[in-house]
Design a protein around this motif. Structure first.
Motif, short mmCIF file in Angstrom:
data_model
loop_
_atom_site.label_atom_id
_atom_site.label_comp_id
_atom_site.label_asym_id
_atom_site.label_seq_id
_atom_site.Cartn_x
_atom_site.Cartn_y
_atom_site.Cartn_z
N VAL A 98 0.36 2.69 -10.04
CA VAL A 98 -0.52 4.63 -9.60
C VAL A 98 -0.67 5.36 -10.86
CG1 VAL A 98 0.13 4.37 -6.80
CG2 VAL A 98 1.01 5.88 -8.55
N GLY A 99 0.16 4.81 -12.12
CA GLY A 99 0.46 5.95 -13.14
C GLY A 99 1.22 4.79 -14.13
N ILE A 100 1.08 4.85 -15.28
CA ILE A 100 0.70 4.25 -16.38
C ILE A 100 1.39 5.32 -17.65
CG2 ILE A 100 0.83 2.22 -15.89
CD1 ILE A 100 -2.06 2.32 -17.52
N PRO A 101 1.74 5.00 -18.51
CA PRO A 101 1.71 6.03 -19.91
C PRO A 101 1.43 5.66 -21.23
CG PRO A 101 3.28 3.39 -20.80
CD PRO A 101 3.12 3.78 -18.49
N THR A 102 0.87 7.08 -21.64
CA THR A 102 -0.59 6.62 -22.34
C THR A 102 0.13 6.78 -23.61
OG1 THR A 102 -1.23 9.08 -21.18
CG2 THR A 102 -1.55 8.69 -23.98
N SER A 103 0.07 5.07 -23.89
CA SER A 103 0.00 4.72 -25.34
C SER A 103 -1.04 4.75 -26.31
CB SER A 103 1.57 3.68 -24.97
OG SER A 103 1.53 2.33 -26.02
N TYR A 104 -0.46 3.76 -27.45
CA TYR A 104 -1.42 3.46 -28.29
C TYR A 104 -1.66 1.66 -28.57
CZ TYR A 104 2.70 2.61 -31.53
OH TYR A 104 3.86 1.81 -31.77
N LYS A 105 -0.08 1.04 -27.81
CA LYS A 105 -0.27 -0.21 -27.33
C LYS A 105 -0.98 -0.79 -26.00
CE LYS A 105 4.64 0.05 -29.04
NZ LYS A 105 6.41 -0.50 -28.54
N LYS A 106 -1.57 -2.02 -26.44
CA LYS A 106 -1.77 -2.48 -25.33
C LYS A 106 -1.23 -2.89 -24.33
CE LYS A 106 -5.72 -3.98 -23.24
NZ LYS A 106 -6.97 -3.71 -23.34
N LEU A 107 -1.79 -2.27 -22.89
CA LEU A 107 -0.93 -2.41 -21.55
C LEU A 107 -1.68 -3.16 -21.20
CD1 LEU A 107 -0.65 1.66 -20.39
CD2 LEU A 107 1.03 0.06 -22.15
N PRO A 108 -1.28 -4.08 -19.80
CA PRO A 108 -0.95 -5.22 -19.10
C PRO A 108 -2.67 -4.84 -18.94
CG PRO A 108 1.04 -5.06 -18.93
CD PRO A 108 0.56 -3.69 -20.02
N GLN A 109 -3.65 -5.90 -17.95
CA GLN A 109 -4.56 -5.83 -18.05
C GLN A 109 -5.01 -5.60 -16.54
OE1 GLN A 109 -7.74 -9.44 -18.41
NE2 GLN A 109 -9.40 -8.43 -17.35
N ARG A 110 -4.09 -5.71 -15.60
CA ARG A 110 -3.89 -5.28 -14.14
C ARG A 110 -4.24 -3.95 -14.10
NH1 ARG A 110 -0.66 -7.55 -9.86
NH2 ARG A 110 0.03 -9.35 -11.60
N VAL A 170 -5.90 2.64 -14.45
CA VAL A 170 -4.30 3.36 -13.64
C VAL A 170 -4.33 4.98 -13.96
CG1 VAL A 170 -2.70 3.30 -13.30
CG2 VAL A 170 -4.00 1.12 -12.92
N THR A 171 -4.46 5.77 -13.57
CA THR A 171 -4.18 7.04 -14.51
C THR A 171 -2.76 6.87 -15.19
OG1 THR A 171 -4.93 7.56 -12.14
CG2 THR A 171 -3.54 9.29 -13.50
N GLU A 172 -2.83 7.25 -16.16
CA GLU A 172 -2.63 7.37 -17.51
C GLU A 172 -1.47 9.36 -17.78
OE1 GLU A 172 -3.88 7.15 -21.51
OE2 GLU A 172 -4.96 5.23 -21.22
N ASP A 189 0.71 -1.22 0.01
CA ASP A 189 0.23 -0.19 -0.06
C ASP A 189 0.77 1.23 0.62
OD1 ASP A 189 -2.76 -1.26 0.29
OD2 ASP A 189 -2.59 -1.53 2.11
N LYS A 190 2.85 1.14 0.71
CA LYS A 190 2.93 2.57 0.90
C LYS A 190 3.27 2.55 -0.18
CE LYS A 190 7.31 0.73 3.51
NZ LYS A 190 8.08 0.72 4.59
N ASP A 191 4.09 1.95 -1.03
CA ASP A 191 4.64 1.98 -2.88
C ASP A 191 3.71 2.69 -3.71
OD1 ASP A 191 6.87 0.23 -1.87
OD2 ASP A 191 6.17 -0.93 -1.96
N ARG A 192 4.05 3.50 -4.08
CA ARG A 192 3.02 4.54 -4.79
C ARG A 192 3.48 3.97 -6.70
NH1 ARG A 192 -1.11 6.46 -3.75
NH2 ARG A 192 -1.54 7.25 -5.48
N ILE A 193 3.80 3.39 -7.37
CA ILE A 193 5.18 3.74 -8.38
C ILE A 193 4.52 3.99 -9.73
CG2 ILE A 193 6.54 1.90 -9.71
CD1 ILE A 193 6.42 0.06 -7.16
N VAL A 194 5.12 5.06 -10.35
CA VAL A 194 4.60 5.61 -12.11
C VAL A 194 5.81 5.39 -12.93
CG1 VAL A 194 4.22 7.68 -12.97
CG2 VAL A 194 3.39 7.25 -10.46
N SER A 195 5.17 4.20 -13.04
CA SER A 195 5.90 3.80 -14.98
C SER A 195 5.64 4.57 -16.29
CB SER A 195 5.39 2.17 -15.56
OG SER A 195 6.44 1.69 -16.71
N THR A 196 6.30 5.47 -16.43
CA THR A 196 5.85 5.82 -17.70
C THR A 196 6.65 5.68 -19.15
OG1 THR A 196 8.39 6.86 -17.44
CG2 THR A 196 6.94 7.76 -16.45
#
Length: 296
Positions: free
Chosen positions: A63-75, A79-81, A40-47
């Motif tokens: 808690v954050g992921i890149p905006t991409s035309y590629k399909k990202l994992p369902q997990r 999640v905020t882009e 819960d305390k790990d708030r990781i953003v991947s760009t």
């Protein structure tokens, strides 16, 4: 008297058993709670997409992921882009209160000052070669208690690499020219590039040797002298547009028709989802995909 003692010992045994199992149960609950609190305390953003896919394989939430035309994992559905990998939305990232933001070393020069100015904790993951990628996966697994998942990824690659090595043993190594295209231009990829690393591990010989950089400006006269057996064209950014650019270049620039690779029909366009500019989890599929190109 004997009956009373037996009853007494039985009662004591039951009490000890209950105390012991209760203690074990309490310890298990404590460990589970601590693990949940840690997650819960790990708030990781991947760009970047590559890092996001690695985090998914390691079963780590973001808690954050890149905006991409590629399909990202369902997990990471819902999640905020946070925007394009090359220019993420810094204000949006800050609003997510991240404990760690993850980008890649190939973007460090362009992004590090922006993260530092805002005091955002950032890690630049080295995916510039397969060995670097596997090392980084292990480091992330160690940091976030995902050693087992990390080792599974590494072992999968080593198994495929060993299989490829056996398959090409004794075969004549083809010479290969790798062109890396983006909208409007293209470069020549050296062995230091990720795709160059893939070709080398597949038994191919890059026509550009002894360079310390990943890419070089194209010089068709020089490249023609190397006369590669195979030309690989990697399209990035806007793949369809870049393939059209390559087709136009090969049609209108007369020198290309003198390359043996062109004469023999051994020019191949690489699928962007498998052959990225940096290492990614499609590495085993990419190695397999190269085989019929290098050894038809």
């Amino acid at each position: 008297m004997r009956k009373s003692l037996a009853t007494l010992f039985g009662t004591v045994f039951i009490l000890l058993f209950l105390i012991t199992t209760s203690g074990c149960s309490s310890q298990q609950k404590k460990e589970a709670t601590e693990e949940k609190e840690s997650q819960d305390k790990d708030r990781i953003v991947s760009t970047t997409v590559a890092v996001t896919e690695i985090m998914d394989a390691l079963e780590i939430d973001l808690v954050g992921i890149p905006t991409s035309y590629k399909k990202l994992p369902q997990r990471y559905d819902g999640v905020t882009e946070v925007g394009n990998p090359m220019s993420p939305d810094m204000e949006l990232i800050m609003s997510l209160d991240p404990t760690e933001v993850m980008s890649v070393t190939t973007l460090k020069y362009d992004l590090v000052s922006h993260f530092e100015e805002l005091g955002v904790p950032v890690t630049f993951v080295n995916l510039e070669s397969i060995d670097h990628m596997l090392s980084e996966i292990r480091k992330i697994g160690e940091k976030y208690d995902r050693k087992e998942q990390a080792e599974a990824i590494v072992e999968k690659f080593h198994a495929k690499a060993s299989e490829i090595e056996k398959r090409v043993k004794g075969k004549k190594s083809p010479t290969v020219l790798i062109l890396m295209g983006v909208p409007g231009s293209y470069l020549v990829a050296t062995e230091k590039s990720y795709i160059g690393d893939l070709v080398k591990r597949s038994g191919g010989i890059n026509v550009v040797q002894g360079e310390d950089v990943e890419y070089l400006a194209s010089n068709t006269e020089y490249l023609h002298q190397s006369n590669p057996d195979i030309i690989l064209r990697a399209a990035h950014g806007m793949p369809e547009e870049v393939v059209e650019m390559f087709d136009k270049e090969f049609k209108e620039n007369d020198i290309w028709k003198h390359f043996d690779a062109v004469k023999n029909g051994r020019v191949y366009d690489l699928e962007e989802t498998l052959f990225g500019t940096t290492g990614n989890l499609a590495v085993t599929e990419a190695l397999e995909e190269l085989q019929p190109m290098l050894y038809p």
